[in-house]
Design a protein around this motif. Structure first.
Motif, mmCIF file in Angstrom:
data_model
loop_
_atom_site.group_PDB
_atom_site.id
_atom_site.type_symbol
_atom_site.label_atom_id
_atom_site.label_comp_id
_atom_site.label_asym_id
_atom_site.label_seq_id
_atom_site.Cartn_x
_atom_site.Cartn_y
_atom_site.Cartn_z
ATOM 1 N N CYS A 6 -7.662 -5.837 -2.639
ATOM 2 C CA CYS A 6 -6.912 -4.813 -3.356
ATOM 3 C C CYS A 6 -5.875 -5.468 -4.271
ATOM 4 O O CYS A 6 -5.134 -6.357 -3.841
ATOM 5 C CB CYS A 6 -6.231 -3.909 -2.337
ATOM 6 S SG CYS A 6 -5.114 -2.693 -3.044
ATOM 7 N N CYS A 9 -2.122 -4.416 -2.575
ATOM 8 C CA CYS A 9 -1.646 -4.945 -1.282
ATOM 9 C C CYS A 9 -2.296 -6.266 -0.883
ATOM 10 O O CYS A 9 -1.820 -6.937 0.030
ATOM 11 C CB CYS A 9 -1.829 -3.910 -0.178
ATOM 12 S SG CYS A 9 -3.541 -3.676 0.332
ATOM 13 N N HIS A 45 -7.223 0.238 -2.841
ATOM 14 C CA HIS A 45 -7.364 1.257 -1.798
ATOM 15 C C HIS A 45 -6.903 2.591 -2.381
ATOM 16 O O HIS A 45 -6.152 2.607 -3.362
ATOM 17 C CB HIS A 45 -6.466 0.926 -0.594
ATOM 18 C CG HIS A 45 -6.840 -0.347 0.101
ATOM 19 N ND1 HIS A 45 -6.057 -1.473 0.058
ATOM 20 C CD2 HIS A 45 -7.923 -0.651 0.855
ATOM 21 C CE1 HIS A 45 -6.645 -2.427 0.773
ATOM 22 N NE2 HIS A 45 -7.774 -1.954 1.251
ATOM 23 N N CYS A 48 -3.122 2.806 -2.230
ATOM 24 C CA CYS A 48 -2.542 1.855 -3.184
ATOM 25 C C CYS A 48 -2.716 2.358 -4.615
ATOM 26 O O CYS A 48 -1.850 2.147 -5.466
ATOM 27 C CB CYS A 48 -3.176 0.483 -3.012
ATOM 28 S SG CYS A 48 -2.806 -0.273 -1.409
HETATM 29 ZN ZN LIG Z 1 -4.326 -1.879 -1.011
#
Ligand SMILES: [Zn+2]
Length: 134
Positions: A6, A9, A45, A48
């Motif tokens: 990602c 993150c 994600h 996110c």
């Molecule tokens: Zn993420």
């Protein structure tokens, strides 16, 4: 990018029940991610992505999201050098996308991995985030 981490993150984006990955792109004109489109922007994600569209200045003018079935390595984005003059070739936005099969790859100083997005389904990010939270 090569591990599908990602971009917000840094954790793996594998693990969705449908096996797909969510990609988010700036789209001031509202244009959706096209089938086969090349990108150097890693997946995200759902949570996110919601954070990114809220806080990322690059996405303020508009964005588009797509669930992608397959994102194979395609090539690189980098600076291409002229084999005769050894000088960098001009490029509109700084980096040129060069596929692994392109003869210019040997004269390219790669900055980022590029993948081709395949099996793209445009999604409404707000709807997707709401569904994930339910
Ligand atoms: Zn993420």
């Amino acid at each position: 990018m090569s591990h599908m981490l990602c971009q917000v993150c840094g954790e793996s984006t594998f693990g969705r029940s449908d096996g797909r990955h969510l990609f988010l792109a700036r789209a001031a004109d509202g244009q959706q991610i096209a089938e086969g489109e090349k990108t150097t922007t890693p997946p995200v994600h759902e949570d996110c992505a919601a954070e990114a569209v809220r806080d990322c200045p690059h996405l303020r003018k508009g964005y588009t999201a797509s669930l992608v079935e397959f994102a194979p390595a395609w090539g690189v984005a980098g600076i291409v050098y002229d084999p005769k003059t050894l000088k960098p070739l001009p490029c509109d936005d700084g980096l040129t996308f060069v596929s692994y099969g392109d003869s210019r790859i040997r004269w390219t100083l790669a900055a980022r991995d590029a993948v081709a997005l395949q099996g793209c389904t445009a999604v409404d990010l707000d709807e997707l985030v709401a569904r994930a939270a339910a």
